[in-house]
Design a protein around this motif. Structure first.
Motif, short mmCIF file in Angstrom:
data_model
loop_
_atom_site.label_atom_id
_atom_site.label_comp_id
_atom_site.label_asym_id
_atom_site.label_seq_id
_atom_site.Cartn_x
_atom_site.Cartn_y
_atom_site.Cartn_z
N TRP A 250 0.81 -1.22 0.00
CA TRP A 250 0.00 0.00 0.00
C TRP A 250 0.85 1.27 0.00
O TRP A 250 0.34 2.36 -0.25
CB TRP A 250 -0.93 0.02 1.22
CG TRP A 250 -1.92 -1.09 1.22
CD1 TRP A 250 -1.81 -2.30 1.87
CD2 TRP A 250 -3.17 -1.13 0.53
NE1 TRP A 250 -2.92 -3.07 1.62
CE2 TRP A 250 -3.76 -2.38 0.80
CE3 TRP A 250 -3.84 -0.23 -0.29
CZ2 TRP A 250 -5.00 -2.75 0.28
CZ3 TRP A 250 -5.07 -0.60 -0.80
CH2 TRP A 250 -5.64 -1.84 -0.51
N ARG A 251 2.15 1.15 0.29
CA ARG A 251 3.03 2.32 0.44
C ARG A 251 3.02 3.22 -0.80
O ARG A 251 3.03 4.45 -0.69
CB ARG A 251 4.45 1.85 0.75
CG ARG A 251 5.42 2.99 0.98
CD ARG A 251 6.80 2.48 1.38
NE ARG A 251 7.34 1.52 0.44
CZ ARG A 251 8.10 1.84 -0.60
NH1 ARG A 251 8.39 3.09 -0.85
NH2 ARG A 251 8.56 0.90 -1.40
N SER A 252 2.97 2.62 -1.97
CA SER A 252 3.08 3.40 -3.21
C SER A 252 1.91 4.39 -3.41
O SER A 252 2.04 5.34 -4.17
CB SER A 252 3.17 2.47 -4.42
OG SER A 252 1.99 1.70 -4.54
N TYR A 253 0.80 4.19 -2.72
CA TYR A 253 -0.32 5.12 -2.84
C TYR A 253 -0.05 6.48 -2.17
O TYR A 253 -0.70 7.46 -2.47
CB TYR A 253 -1.59 4.51 -2.23
CG TYR A 253 -2.15 3.34 -2.98
CD1 TYR A 253 -2.96 3.52 -4.09
CD2 TYR A 253 -1.86 2.04 -2.58
CE1 TYR A 253 -3.49 2.44 -4.79
CE2 TYR A 253 -2.37 0.94 -3.27
CZ TYR A 253 -3.18 1.15 -4.37
OH TYR A 253 -3.68 0.08 -5.05
N GLY A 254 0.87 6.49 -1.21
CA GLY A 254 1.21 7.74 -0.52
C GLY A 254 0.22 8.18 0.54
O GLY A 254 0.40 9.23 1.17
N VAL A 255 -0.80 7.40 0.79
CA VAL A 255 -1.86 7.81 1.71
C VAL A 255 -1.43 7.77 3.17
O VAL A 255 -1.92 8.56 3.99
CB VAL A 255 -3.16 7.01 1.50
CG1 VAL A 255 -3.77 7.33 0.14
CG2 VAL A 255 -2.92 5.52 1.64
N CYS A 256 -0.51 6.88 3.51
CA CYS A 256 -0.07 6.80 4.91
C CYS A 256 0.80 8.01 5.26
O CYS A 256 0.68 8.56 6.36
CB CYS A 256 0.66 5.49 5.17
SG CYS A 256 -0.42 4.06 4.93
#
Length: 138
Positions: A115-121
């Motif tokens: 999920w890291r690539s989404y940048g949401v965290c």
């Protein structure tokens, strides 16, 4: 009181209503909304599978018992100064994030997360620093 593992503290910051299955998303959304609406809700930090893992889909390898996930949990808890077994309110967890975590930490502690690539965290950590709390889901 909810029981959560270390890396799910960051997942909640980045949560935008996406997930592994319909049941997982419903469970995560329910928890996310509870913490957003009631930040004094208590969280007990656990080692290993938690109340979010309970709804992880049974389709192949059980991600929640993976050694890399345990390592991620430990790194995040160490970064935040939180120990297994500790009970804190969500509001206190957000204070720990503001005190000990910066958005770019995601690139290191969550390096192997899909999920890291989404940048949401990273956005979630930044919004926590800005005092916005958990994002309202659309």
């Amino acid at each position: 009181m909810y029981k959560l593992r270390g890396h799910h503290l960051f997942c909640l910051l980045g949560y935008r209503g996406m997930g592994y299955s319909k049941e997982y998303v419903e469970n995560m959304t329910r928890l996310h909304q509870t913490l957003r609406d009631y930040p004094k809700t208590l969280i007990q930090i656990v080692k290993g599978p938690d109340q979010l893992c309970e709804k992880y889909p049974n389709s192949g390898k059980y991600h929640c018992q993976d050694d890399n996930i345990y390592k991620r949990d430990a790194l995040i808890l160490e970064k935040m100064g939180i120990k297994i077994g500790q009970i804190l309110s969500w509001k206190d967890i957000e204070l720990c994030i503001r005190k000990f975590v910066v958005p770019s930490d995601i690139q290191i502690v969550c390096e192997t997360c899909s999920w890291r690539s989404y940048g949401v965290c990273e956005e979630g950590i930044q919004e926590t620093h800005e005092g916005k709390g958990l994002r309202k889901l659309k």
